[in-house]
Write an enzyme that holds these catalytic residues in place. Structure first.
Site, mmCIF file in Angstrom:
data_model
loop_
_atom_site.group_PDB
_atom_site.id
_atom_site.type_symbol
_atom_site.label_atom_id
_atom_site.label_comp_id
_atom_site.label_asym_id
_atom_site.label_seq_id
_atom_site.Cartn_x
_atom_site.Cartn_y
_atom_site.Cartn_z
ATOM 1 N N GLY A 182 -9.594 3.511 8.749
ATOM 2 C CA GLY A 182 -8.574 3.372 7.705
ATOM 3 C C GLY A 182 -8.847 4.402 6.614
ATOM 4 N N TYR A 183 -8.428 4.065 5.389
ATOM 5 C CA TYR A 183 -8.617 5.010 4.279
ATOM 6 C C TYR A 183 -10.093 5.307 4.054
ATOM 7 C CZ TYR A 183 -3.749 4.243 3.258
ATOM 8 O OH TYR A 183 -2.389 4.183 3.365
ATOM 9 N N LYS A 190 -10.098 0.493 16.676
ATOM 10 C CA LYS A 190 -9.321 -0.233 17.688
ATOM 11 C C LYS A 190 -8.311 0.634 18.407
ATOM 12 C CE LYS A 190 -8.791 -4.880 15.986
ATOM 13 N NZ LYS A 190 -7.957 -5.766 15.207
ATOM 14 N N VAL A 204 -14.726 -3.433 17.381
ATOM 15 C CA VAL A 204 -16.050 -3.877 16.922
ATOM 16 C C VAL A 204 -16.050 -5.403 16.899
ATOM 17 C CG1 VAL A 204 -17.669 -3.891 14.985
ATOM 18 C CG2 VAL A 204 -16.335 -1.823 15.491
ATOM 19 N N GLU A 260 6.445 -5.687 -2.739
ATOM 20 C CA GLU A 260 6.896 -4.451 -2.081
ATOM 21 C C GLU A 260 7.690 -4.767 -0.808
ATOM 22 O OE1 GLU A 260 3.540 -1.693 -1.695
ATOM 23 O OE2 GLU A 260 4.242 -0.792 -3.562
ATOM 24 N N ASP A 311 -12.019 -2.378 1.816
ATOM 25 C CA ASP A 311 -11.722 -3.794 1.583
ATOM 26 C C ASP A 311 -12.864 -4.730 1.990
ATOM 27 O OD1 ASP A 311 -9.283 -2.939 0.679
ATOM 28 O OD2 ASP A 311 -8.085 -3.945 2.218
HETATM 29 P P1 FAD Z 1 -7.764 -0.091 6.307
HETATM 30 O O1 FAD Z 1 -7.113 1.108 5.728
HETATM 31 O O2 FAD Z 1 -6.925 -1.292 6.477
HETATM 32 O O3 FAD Z 1 -8.383 0.324 7.712
HETATM 33 C C1 FAD Z 1 -9.138 -0.521 8.537
HETATM 34 C C2 FAD Z 1 -9.209 0.112 9.923
HETATM 35 O O4 FAD Z 1 -10.127 -0.635 10.731
HETATM 36 C C3 FAD Z 1 -7.878 0.101 10.682
HETATM 37 O O5 FAD Z 1 -7.686 1.335 11.320
HETATM 38 C C4 FAD Z 1 -8.037 -1.017 11.712
HETATM 39 O O6 FAD Z 1 -7.292 -0.821 12.884
HETATM 40 C C5 FAD Z 1 -9.540 -0.910 12.011
HETATM 41 N N1 FAD Z 1 -10.153 -2.141 12.506
HETATM 42 C C6 FAD Z 1 -10.016 -3.382 11.976
HETATM 43 N N2 FAD Z 1 -10.774 -4.273 12.680
HETATM 44 C C7 FAD Z 1 -11.386 -3.559 13.655
HETATM 45 C C8 FAD Z 1 -12.311 -3.894 14.681
HETATM 46 N N3 FAD Z 1 -12.767 -5.134 14.818
HETATM 47 N N4 FAD Z 1 -12.737 -2.915 15.500
HETATM 48 C C9 FAD Z 1 -12.299 -1.630 15.367
HETATM 49 N N5 FAD Z 1 -11.435 -1.257 14.410
HETATM 50 C C10 FAD Z 1 -10.981 -2.192 13.558
HETATM 51 N N6 FAD Z 1 -3.576 0.001 -2.025
HETATM 52 C C11 FAD Z 1 -3.327 0.986 -2.916
HETATM 53 O O7 FAD Z 1 -4.281 1.541 -3.503
HETATM 54 N N7 FAD Z 1 -2.056 1.396 -3.197
HETATM 55 C C12 FAD Z 1 -0.984 0.876 -2.570
HETATM 56 O O8 FAD Z 1 0.156 1.265 -2.846
HETATM 57 C C13 FAD Z 1 -1.193 -0.149 -1.599
HETATM 58 N N8 FAD Z 1 -0.148 -0.670 -0.939
HETATM 59 C C14 FAD Z 1 -0.376 -1.608 0.042
HETATM 60 C C15 FAD Z 1 0.738 -2.088 0.750
HETATM 61 C C16 FAD Z 1 0.541 -3.030 1.752
HETATM 62 C C17 FAD Z 1 1.746 -3.544 2.508
HETATM 63 C C18 FAD Z 1 -0.767 -3.507 2.033
HETATM 64 C C19 FAD Z 1 -0.966 -4.532 3.130
HETATM 65 C C20 FAD Z 1 -1.865 -3.037 1.320
HETATM 66 C C21 FAD Z 1 -1.680 -2.073 0.322
HETATM 67 N N9 FAD Z 1 -2.754 -1.553 -0.410
HETATM 68 C C22 FAD Z 1 -2.539 -0.571 -1.354
HETATM 69 C C23 FAD Z 1 -4.137 -1.965 -0.119
HETATM 70 C C24 FAD Z 1 -4.762 -0.920 0.832
HETATM 71 O O9 FAD Z 1 -3.932 -0.751 1.964
HETATM 72 C C25 FAD Z 1 -6.157 -1.349 1.300
HETATM 73 O O10 FAD Z 1 -6.960 -1.607 0.172
HETATM 74 C C26 FAD Z 1 -6.782 -0.207 2.117
HETATM 75 O O11 FAD Z 1 -6.044 -0.005 3.310
HETATM 76 C C27 FAD Z 1 -8.250 -0.502 2.453
HETATM 77 O O12 FAD Z 1 -8.782 0.549 3.196
HETATM 78 P P2 FAD Z 1 -9.858 0.263 4.319
HETATM 79 O O13 FAD Z 1 -10.312 1.585 4.828
HETATM 80 O O14 FAD Z 1 -10.878 -0.691 3.823
HETATM 81 O O15 FAD Z 1 -9.041 -0.527 5.453
HETATM 82 P P1 NAD Z 2 -2.886 -10.393 -4.140
HETATM 83 O O1 NAD Z 2 -4.128 -11.186 -4.159
HETATM 84 O O2 NAD Z 2 -2.758 -9.251 -5.073
HETATM 85 O O3 NAD Z 2 -1.621 -11.342 -4.361
HETATM 86 C C1 NAD Z 2 -1.483 -12.548 -3.655
HETATM 87 C C2 NAD Z 2 -0.553 -13.472 -4.416
HETATM 88 O O4 NAD Z 2 -0.384 -14.670 -3.660
HETATM 89 C C3 NAD Z 2 -1.127 -13.893 -5.776
HETATM 90 O O5 NAD Z 2 -0.137 -13.656 -6.758
HETATM 91 C C4 NAD Z 2 -1.447 -15.372 -5.592
HETATM 92 O O6 NAD Z 2 -1.294 -16.113 -6.783
HETATM 93 C C5 NAD Z 2 -0.430 -15.787 -4.544
HETATM 94 N N1 NAD Z 2 -0.816 -16.984 -3.798
HETATM 95 C C6 NAD Z 2 -2.057 -17.344 -3.369
HETATM 96 N N2 NAD Z 2 -2.004 -18.525 -2.718
HETATM 97 C C7 NAD Z 2 -0.709 -18.922 -2.716
HETATM 98 C C8 NAD Z 2 -0.036 -20.046 -2.191
HETATM 99 N N3 NAD Z 2 -0.669 -21.002 -1.532
HETATM 100 N N4 NAD Z 2 1.290 -20.138 -2.372
HETATM 101 C C9 NAD Z 2 1.974 -19.172 -3.025
HETATM 102 N N5 NAD Z 2 1.371 -18.080 -3.565
HETATM 103 C C10 NAD Z 2 0.054 -17.945 -3.397
HETATM 104 O O7 NAD Z 2 -2.735 -9.886 -2.623
HETATM 105 P P2 NAD Z 2 -1.771 -8.817 -1.952
HETATM 106 O O8 NAD Z 2 -0.481 -8.719 -2.651
HETATM 107 O O9 NAD Z 2 -1.804 -9.133 -0.509
HETATM 108 O O10 NAD Z 2 -2.567 -7.456 -2.169
HETATM 109 C C11 NAD Z 2 -3.823 -7.241 -1.548
HETATM 110 C C12 NAD Z 2 -4.502 -6.050 -2.206
HETATM 111 O O11 NAD Z 2 -3.762 -4.861 -1.926
HETATM 112 C C13 NAD Z 2 -4.568 -6.179 -3.710
HETATM 113 O O12 NAD Z 2 -5.776 -5.648 -4.143
HETATM 114 C C14 NAD Z 2 -3.424 -5.312 -4.191
HETATM 115 O O13 NAD Z 2 -3.678 -4.751 -5.472
HETATM 116 C C15 NAD Z 2 -3.382 -4.235 -3.127
HETATM 117 N N6 NAD Z 2 -2.003 -3.721 -3.006
HETATM 118 C C16 NAD Z 2 -1.638 -2.732 -3.876
HETATM 119 C C17 NAD Z 2 -0.346 -2.244 -3.846
HETATM 120 C C18 NAD Z 2 0.051 -1.156 -4.801
HETATM 121 O O14 NAD Z 2 -0.800 -0.666 -5.547
HETATM 122 N N7 NAD Z 2 1.306 -0.737 -4.822
HETATM 123 C C19 NAD Z 2 0.571 -2.770 -2.920
HETATM 124 C C20 NAD Z 2 0.171 -3.797 -2.051
HETATM 125 C C21 NAD Z 2 -1.127 -4.264 -2.118
#
Ligand code: FAD
Ligand code: NAD
Length: 400
Positions: free
Chosen positions: A12-13, A38, A81, A170, A297
């Site tokens: 991932g990132y 994966k 993994v 989003e 994460d």
């Molecule tokens: P990831 O980028 O999720 O990568 C994990 C990798 O591990 C993946 O390639 C996966 O396939 C692989 N993997 C998982 N399990 C296994 C396994 N058992 N074996 C082998 N490979 C495996 N953050 C921001 O800063 N700005 C944003 O705008 C933002 N928007 C988001 C929008 C959404 C919809 C979501 C869900 C999250 C968003 N986030 C955002 C949060 C951000 O995506 C995560 O914090 C970030 O991806 C974490 O990076 P990572 O490298 O830890 O994991």
């Molecule tokens: P989050 O923890 O930020 O939000 C989850 C929300 O679910 C909270 O507001 C919480 O109060 C609510 N919640 C928890 N239990 C609940 C229940 N039982 N019923 C109803 N509501 C409930 O999680 P996320 O939105 O999945 O984001 C995950 C991470 O990814 C965060 O760190 C976030 O900052 C990041 N992210 C960032 C962006 C961006 O920067 N644009 C976009 C998406 C995600």
């Protein structure tokens, strides 16, 4: 000479950027670098709300790993993994195992369900590329089935998003933008469709700037989104969600976004962790392990100013990758003076679908077209850092 074996788990990132940095910093003779993931592609987790709602082709979010990595320097293994055995320095895979001298754990997160009954059985919880495809296909099928059923029942066209955090907001932003198109395509009157966001806390986007939250909610409400704030979901059933004091919202589509926990491999491997996240040392190593770095994460770091964990973000994962790569290079050269990780939070921008977004950059609040432009710049920047101008031009978001 025995070369150090560096294994990076997860592309991932965090993992991809560590692999790219190490491949530039270390020569062939200095170390062997293996990346295990994966799939044979990396996906932009931060874009997944778009393919999930159907406003982006899922293929746009993925990048073939061999297109970005120098595979002469990084050995790529496609596998899952299962466990890390720190005693004998092995990463156990579904189809084999890898030995390491240095390990980087960057396996990302999974949805947090807080043990709420029915979530795994009845809600969409997977924020992965394939998870996004499932959500989109299901939404389309709900529309397609509506006019082909003798008795279209309540809940068929009610879409519930659990959690009004950034992911939930989003996603509903994208979906609310797409509904008019879906109604037209499937001959469904708009008033038959209901969109709910259910949030346990007293506000959507808890902790975010209240003025921007109000802007975002007003905009989403103008597209027909109904917010249920201060309303924890207690249970998910085959027919909907149970909220508050037992009220049911009937729905056949529940998209789960109530937060994340670290990858289950962390608990499976016996690390001390808090909701699957390891509270790492300042140099990003797991406490008690000289050879295991944990980033993205799966890592927990505390914001000392407020004594609370930093939210897990791509922004932090990418910055951690840089520190982690530098520290591995130092150790590999026999050094011991490791960098301490300090996040440099540049801001937060959330898209609201269409040409809308809200955000804080530095100390400046932005919204509307300006925020939307900034969001695309942020998304393109992540591509640029990973794969330079070619990847940005190929996969980037244009026009800005
Ligand atoms: P990831 O980028 O999720 O990568 C994990 C990798 O591990 C993946 O390639 C996966 O396939 C692989 N993997 C998982 N399990 C296994 C396994 N058992 N074996 C082998 N490979 C495996 N953050 C921001 O800063 N700005 C944003 O705008 C933002 N928007 C988001 C929008 C959404 C919809 C979501 C869900 C999250 C968003 N986030 C955002 C949060 C951000 O995506 C995560 O914090 C970030 O991806 C974490 O990076 P990572 O490298 O830890 O994991
Ligand atoms: P989050 O923890 O930020 O939000 C989850 C929300 O679910 C909270 O507001 C919480 O109060 C609510 N919640 C928890 N239990 C609940 C229940 N039982 N019923 C109803 N509501 C409930 O999680 P996320 O939105 O999945 O984001 C995950 C991470 O990814 C965060 O760190 C976030 O900052 C990041 N992210 C960032 C962006 C961006 O920067 N644009 C976009 C998406 C995600």
């Amino acid at each position: 000479m025995n070369k150090a074996k560096i294994v990076i788990a997860g592309a991932g990132y965090g993992g991809m950027n560590t692999a790219v940095a190490l491949s530039k910093k270390l020569g062939h003779n200095e170390a062997s670098i293996t990346l295990v993931n994966k799939h044979d592609y990396h996906y932009q987790t931060t874009w997944l709300h778009e393919p999930a709602a159907g406003t982006m082709d899922p293929d746009r979010t993925r990048v073939k790993i061999s297109d970005v990595l120098n595979t002469n320097k990084v050995n790529f293994v496609q596998d899952e993994v299962l466990e890390i055995k720190t005693d004998n320095k092995k990463v156990m895979l579904k189809d084999g195992e890898l030995d390491y001298d240095y390990l980087v754990v960057s396996l990302g997160a999974v949805s947090e369900t807080f043990g709420i009954p029915g979530v795994h059985e009845h809600a969409f919880t997977k924020w992965t590329l394939n998870g996004a495809r499932q959500v989109k296909d299901h939404i389309d099928a709900q529309f397609a089935n509506y006019n082909n059923t003798a008795d279209p029942h309540e809940g068929m066209l009610t879409f519930v998003v659990a959690g009004a955090g950034f992911t939930g907001i989003e996603f509903i932003g994208e979906l609310s933008e797409r509904i008019p198109e879906l109604c037209k395509k499937y001959d469904v009157p708009r008033e038959k469709v209901r969109l709910f966001v259910v949030e346990a806390a007293p506000s959507a986007l808890p902790g975010f700037d209240p003025e921007l939250v109000e802007y975002g909610m007003n905009l989403l409400e103008s597209r027909g989104v109904e917010f249920k704030i201060n309303t924890p979901i207690k249970e998910v059933t085959a027919s909907g969600v149970i909220v508050g004091e037992g009220e049911e919202i009937k729905s056949e589509t529940i998209v789960w976004a109530t937060g994340v926990r670290g990858n289950p491999v962390i608990d499976q491997s016996g690390f001390e962790a808090n909701r699957g996240r390891i509270k790492v040392e300042p140099d990003l190593r797991a406490p008690g392990f000289d050879d295991v770095f944990v980033i993205g994460d799966c890592a927990l770091i505390i914001n000392e100013e407020i004594n609370r964990p930093y939210p897990p973000t791509a922004q932090i994962a990418m910055q951690m990758a840089k520190t982690c790569a530098n520290n591995i290079v130092t150790l590999n050269k026999g050094g011991s003076n490791l960098e301490s990780f300090k996040p440099d939070i540049k801001g937060t921008v959330a898209s609201l679908g269409g040409k809308e977004a809200i955000g804080v950059v530095g100390s400046k609040k932005i919204y509307g077209g300006t925020a939307n432009f900034m969001k695309k710049m942020i998304d393109n920047r992540a591509l640029f850092i990973l794969g330079g101008p070619m990847l940005t031009l190929k996969k980037g978001k244009f026009p800005l």
